[in-house]
Design a protein around this motif. Structure first.
Motif, PDB file in Angstrom:
ATOM      1  N   PRO A  79      91.694 -66.328 105.459  1.00  0.00           N
ATOM      2  CA  PRO A  79      91.752 -65.826 104.168  1.00  0.00           C
ATOM      3  C   PRO A  79      92.444 -65.841 103.177  1.00  0.00           C
ATOM      4  N   PHE A  80      93.118 -65.457 102.381  1.00  0.00           N
ATOM      5  CA  PHE A  80      94.217 -64.924 101.584  1.00  0.00           C
ATOM      6  C   PHE A  80      93.436 -65.126 100.160  1.00  0.00           C
ATOM      7  N   PRO A  81      93.670 -63.867  99.955  1.00  0.00           N
ATOM      8  CA  PRO A  81      92.993 -63.505  98.103  1.00  0.00           C
ATOM      9  C   PRO A  81      93.953 -64.564  97.181  1.00  0.00           C
ATOM     10  N   GLY A  82      93.037 -65.244  95.900  1.00  0.00           N
ATOM     11  CA  GLY A  82      93.931 -65.606  95.545  1.00  0.00           C
ATOM     12  C   GLY A  82      95.277 -64.004  94.583  1.00  0.00           C
ATOM     13  N   PRO A  83      94.267 -63.665  94.093  1.00  0.00           N
ATOM     14  CA  PRO A  83      95.666 -63.180  93.825  1.00  0.00           C
ATOM     15  C   PRO A  83      96.668 -62.804  94.652  1.00  0.00           C
ATOM     16  N   ALA A  84      96.554 -63.101  96.135  1.00  0.00           N
ATOM     17  CA  ALA A  84      97.634 -63.562  97.025  1.00  0.00           C
ATOM     18  C   ALA A  84      97.969 -61.651  97.101  1.00  0.00           C
ATOM     19  N   LYS A 144      95.530 -55.961  86.735  1.00  0.00           N
ATOM     20  CA  LYS A 144      95.928 -57.590  87.268  1.00  0.00           C
ATOM     21  C   LYS A 144      95.198 -58.213  87.499  1.00  0.00           C
ATOM     22  N   ARG A 145      93.891 -58.653  87.777  1.00  0.00           N
ATOM     23  CA  ARG A 145      93.372 -59.708  87.930  1.00  0.00           C
ATOM     24  C   ARG A 145      93.276 -60.716  86.884  1.00  0.00           C
ATOM     25  N   GLU A 146      92.691 -59.833  86.325  1.00  0.00           N
ATOM     26  CA  GLU A 146      93.256 -60.276  84.045  1.00  0.00           C
ATOM     27  C   GLU A 146      94.026 -61.548  84.202  1.00  0.00           C
ATOM     28  N   GLU A 179      78.898 -65.243  94.214  1.00  0.00           N
ATOM     29  CA  GLU A 179      78.213 -64.984  94.386  1.00  0.00           C
ATOM     30  C   GLU A 179      78.825 -63.060  93.761  1.00  0.00           C
ATOM     31  N   GLU A 180      80.044 -62.712  94.814  1.00  0.00           N
ATOM     32  CA  GLU A 180      80.809 -61.272  94.371  1.00  0.00           C
ATOM     33  C   GLU A 180      81.289 -60.988  92.488  1.00  0.00           C
ATOM     34  N   THR A 181      81.462 -61.971  92.633  1.00  0.00           N
ATOM     35  CA  THR A 181      81.870 -61.968  90.757  1.00  0.00           C
ATOM     36  C   THR A 181      80.789 -61.763  89.851  1.00  0.00           C
ATOM     37  N   SER A 206      83.813 -48.758 106.738  1.00  0.00           N
ATOM     38  CA  SER A 206      83.398 -50.491 106.745  1.00  0.00           C
ATOM     39  C   SER A 206      83.299 -50.849 105.003  1.00  0.00           C
ATOM     40  N   LYS A 207      83.046 -52.022 105.015  1.00  0.00           N
ATOM     41  CA  LYS A 207      82.781 -52.622 103.668  1.00  0.00           C
ATOM     42  C   LYS A 207      81.277 -52.826 103.763  1.00  0.00           C
ATOM     43  N   PRO A 208      80.839 -52.173 102.899  1.00  0.00           N
ATOM     44  CA  PRO A 208      80.377 -51.700 101.765  1.00  0.00           C
ATOM     45  C   PRO A 208      80.861 -50.415 102.875  1.00  0.00           C
ATOM     46  N   SER A 242      83.613 -49.800 101.605  1.00  0.00           N
ATOM     47  CA  SER A 242      84.972 -49.952 101.047  1.00  0.00           C
ATOM     48  C   SER A 242      84.770 -51.662 101.134  1.00  0.00           C
ATOM     49  N   THR A 243      86.197 -52.133 100.098  1.00  0.00           N
ATOM     50  CA  THR A 243      86.107 -53.706 100.252  1.00  0.00           C
ATOM     51  C   THR A 243      87.070 -54.431 101.033  1.00  0.00           C
ATOM     52  N   ILE A 244      87.437 -55.791 101.003  1.00  0.00           N
ATOM     53  CA  ILE A 244      88.237 -55.868 102.819  1.00  0.00           C
ATOM     54  C   ILE A 244      89.498 -55.785 101.751  1.00  0.00           C
ATOM     55  N   GLU A 245      90.060 -56.568 100.537  1.00  0.00           N
ATOM     56  CA  GLU A 245      91.454 -56.065 100.414  1.00  0.00           C
ATOM     57  C   GLU A 245      91.645 -54.877  99.485  1.00  0.00           C
ATOM     58  N   ALA A 246      92.528 -54.416  99.088  1.00  0.00           N
ATOM     59  CA  ALA A 246      91.857 -53.045  98.811  1.00  0.00           C
ATOM     60  C   ALA A 246      92.693 -52.625  97.192  1.00  0.00           C
ATOM     61  N   VAL A 247      92.759 -53.812  96.372  1.00  0.00           N
ATOM     62  CA  VAL A 247      92.871 -53.959  94.569  1.00  0.00           C
ATOM     63  C   VAL A 247      91.562 -54.477  94.274  1.00  0.00           C
ATOM     64  N   GLN A 262      86.892 -62.355  91.278  1.00  0.00           N
ATOM     65  CA  GLN A 262      87.450 -63.510  92.092  1.00  0.00           C
ATOM     66  C   GLN A 262      88.469 -63.933  90.698  1.00  0.00           C
ATOM     67  N   HIS A 263      89.495 -64.502  91.192  1.00  0.00           N
ATOM     68  CA  HIS A 263      90.460 -65.113  90.233  1.00  0.00           C
ATOM     69  C   HIS A 263      90.163 -66.728  89.868  1.00  0.00           C
ATOM     70  N   ASN A 264      89.477 -67.050  90.778  1.00  0.00           N
ATOM     71  CA  ASN A 264      89.169 -68.431  90.220  1.00  0.00           C
ATOM     72  C   ASN A 264      88.152 -68.168  89.812  1.00  0.00           C
TER      73      ASN A 264
HETATM   74  P1  XMP Z   1      86.585 -58.418  98.749  1.00  0.00           P
HETATM   75  O1  XMP Z   1      87.782 -57.617  98.995  1.00  0.00           O
HETATM   76  O2  XMP Z   1      85.932 -58.280  97.231  1.00  0.00           O
HETATM   77  O3  XMP Z   1      87.437 -59.225  99.742  1.00  0.00           O
HETATM   78  O4  XMP Z   1      85.767 -57.871 100.083  1.00  0.00           O
HETATM   79  C1  XMP Z   1      86.009 -60.220  99.980  1.00  0.00           C
HETATM   80  C2  XMP Z   1      86.865 -61.632 100.736  1.00  0.00           C
HETATM   81  O5  XMP Z   1      87.181 -62.451  99.754  1.00  0.00           O
HETATM   82  C3  XMP Z   1      88.785 -63.128 100.005  1.00  0.00           C
HETATM   83  N1  XMP Z   1      89.237 -63.299  98.155  1.00  0.00           N
HETATM   84  C4  XMP Z   1      89.763 -62.114  97.792  1.00  0.00           C
HETATM   85  N2  XMP Z   1      89.368 -61.201  96.755  1.00  0.00           N
HETATM   86  N3  XMP Z   1      90.339 -61.494  94.866  1.00  0.00           N
HETATM   87  C5  XMP Z   1      89.500 -60.587  96.076  1.00  0.00           C
HETATM   88  O6  XMP Z   1      88.967 -59.132  96.394  1.00  0.00           O
HETATM   89  C6  XMP Z   1      90.146 -62.049  95.039  1.00  0.00           C
HETATM   90  O7  XMP Z   1      90.917 -63.278  94.040  1.00  0.00           O
HETATM   91  C7  XMP Z   1      89.898 -63.197  96.400  1.00  0.00           C
HETATM   92  N4  XMP Z   1      90.674 -64.171  96.900  1.00  0.00           N
HETATM   93  C8  XMP Z   1      89.503 -64.309  98.341  1.00  0.00           C
HETATM   94  C9  XMP Z   1      89.595 -61.808 100.283  1.00  0.00           C
HETATM   95  O8  XMP Z   1      90.475 -61.707 101.561  1.00  0.00           O
HETATM   96  C10 XMP Z   1      88.400 -61.795 100.961  1.00  0.00           C
HETATM   97  O9  XMP Z   1      88.473 -62.518 102.720  1.00  0.00           O
END
Ligand code: XMP
Length: 320
Positions: free
Chosen positions: A201-206, A108-110, A143-145, A311-313, A315-320, A152-154
């Motif tokens: 924050p709001f994720p790039g993939p919205a 999906k991200r791709e 860092e996360e990518t 908690s994270k970890p 879990s991650t913040i977003e579900a996808v 992360q999409h960007n």
């Molecule tokens: P995760 O889900 O990785 O999110 O714990 C860390 C923070 O980054 C924000 N965020 C994204 N999360 N894909 C994500 O999964 C993205 O492309 C993205 N862009 C931003 C997320 O909302 C959380 O604050």
């Protein structure tokens, strides 16, 4: 990692702004474009780019069909008040076309990445003649990518993607050394309204990051309606981030005296400093109950509402 972090305690927002404005002016020849989503990161980059380039920066709001309710209208009007014209580009059909039948989270991200950078931006760049894309990648994204947690999409160049060769433009990332707290401080110093620089924050993939399984118009409409309730109810908590997630599984419920094999919404509300780690907010039970009452009443098809307590970890913040 080649990028050098600037910590909040070492950041002088005014000096940072001057330095980045100068860097953008000298890096860009001719036109640059950027996408504004209305989040803190892209809003800060829009203001820096606008200061550096004026009319030579074309700012677009990409209507991908995955944004929250009324988002495009609100963002365009906020930036009009700041003297920054924003053009809305309707690309919904392209995004939903690319997401059709896709259920794997990374796929999906791709799909979103490719639609955004290659189809939508590639086309815009060719039409406008711009050779530069300004974008709000921050230090945590990189860092996360790079750590391989989530794509992360960007993130492009840090993954070895040559944007010049693959998409026909160069990417400039003015806030890549900052974490969210630093970006907020710069946003404040740039004169952005508080509702923007304090925005969660709001994720790039919205909302696609909050739909488990296939992302269709109908399923996005469900999560959008639930998001509206969650944001209205939880914005006063001061939590780092809060969201609604649509699950793929259905559960048996009862509506109008009849069995209804309905939808499930998961609510998450996070305490976190920088999104690297997080804990669920200890919400009062009354508030949780109100959330569940409103979501089941206001979002068609939903019969079950859960609250995430992990908690994270891990879990991650977003579900996808
Ligand atoms: P995760 O889900 O990785 O999110 O714990 C860390 C923070 O980054 C924000 N965020 C994204 N999360 N894909 C994500 O999964 C993205 O492309 C993205 N862009 C931003 C997320 O909302 C959380 O604050």
């Amino acid at each position: 990692m080649a990028v050098q972090e600037i910590r909040l305690e070492d950041l002088d927002p005014q000096a940072f702004i001057e330095e980045k404005v100068a860097e953008i002016s000298s890096a860009v020849e001719g036109l640059a474009i950027n996408a504004l989503s209305g989040g803190v990161d892209s809003s800060v980059v829009t203001m820096l780019g606008h200061r550096a380039l004026g009319k030579d920066l074309k700012t677009y709001f990409i209507e991908n069909g995955l944004m929250r309710q009324d988002e495009s209208r609100e963002i365009v009007s906020t930036f009009a008040d700041l003297g920054v014209p924003v053009e809305v580009l309707d690309a919904q059909d392209r995004f939903f076309g690319a997401l059709k039948g896709v259920t794997d989270p990374e796929a999906k991200r791709e799909a979103i990445t490719q639609t955004f950078y290659r189809d939508v931006f590639g086309r815009l760049v060719r039409q406008s003649g711009a050779r530069y894309l300004l974008q709000g990648t921050n230090y945590t994204d990189v860092e996360e990518t790079v750590a391989g947690i989530k794509r992360q999409h960007n993130i492009l160049e840090q993954l070895g993607i040559d944007t010049q060769r693959q998409y026909g433009y160069k990417v400039i990332e003015p806030i890549v050394q900052l974490r969210k707290s630093g970006v907020r401080a710069v946003g404040k110093a740039l004169g952005l309204p508080e509702r923007i620089y304090r925005r969660p924050p709001f994720p790039g993939p919205a909302l696609a990051a909050r739909v488990i399984g296939e992302v269709t118009r109908e399923r996005v409409a469900t999560v959008r309606a639930a998001t509206k309730v969650v944001e209205e109810e939880l914005s006063g908590t001061g939590a780092f981030q809060y969201m609604a997630i649509l699950h793929e599984d259905r559960v048996t419920g009862i509506r109008d005296g009849k069995r209804d094999f309905g939808l499930q919404i998961e609510v998450r509300c996070w305490e976190s400093k920088d999104a690297l780690a997080g804990r669920p907010t200890r919400l009062p039970f009354d508030l949780l109950e109100r959330l569940s009452q409103r979501i089941t009443a206001e979002v068609p098809g939903v019969v079950s509402v859960t609250y995430n307590i992990a908690s994270k970890p891990p879990s991650t913040i977003e579900a996808v």
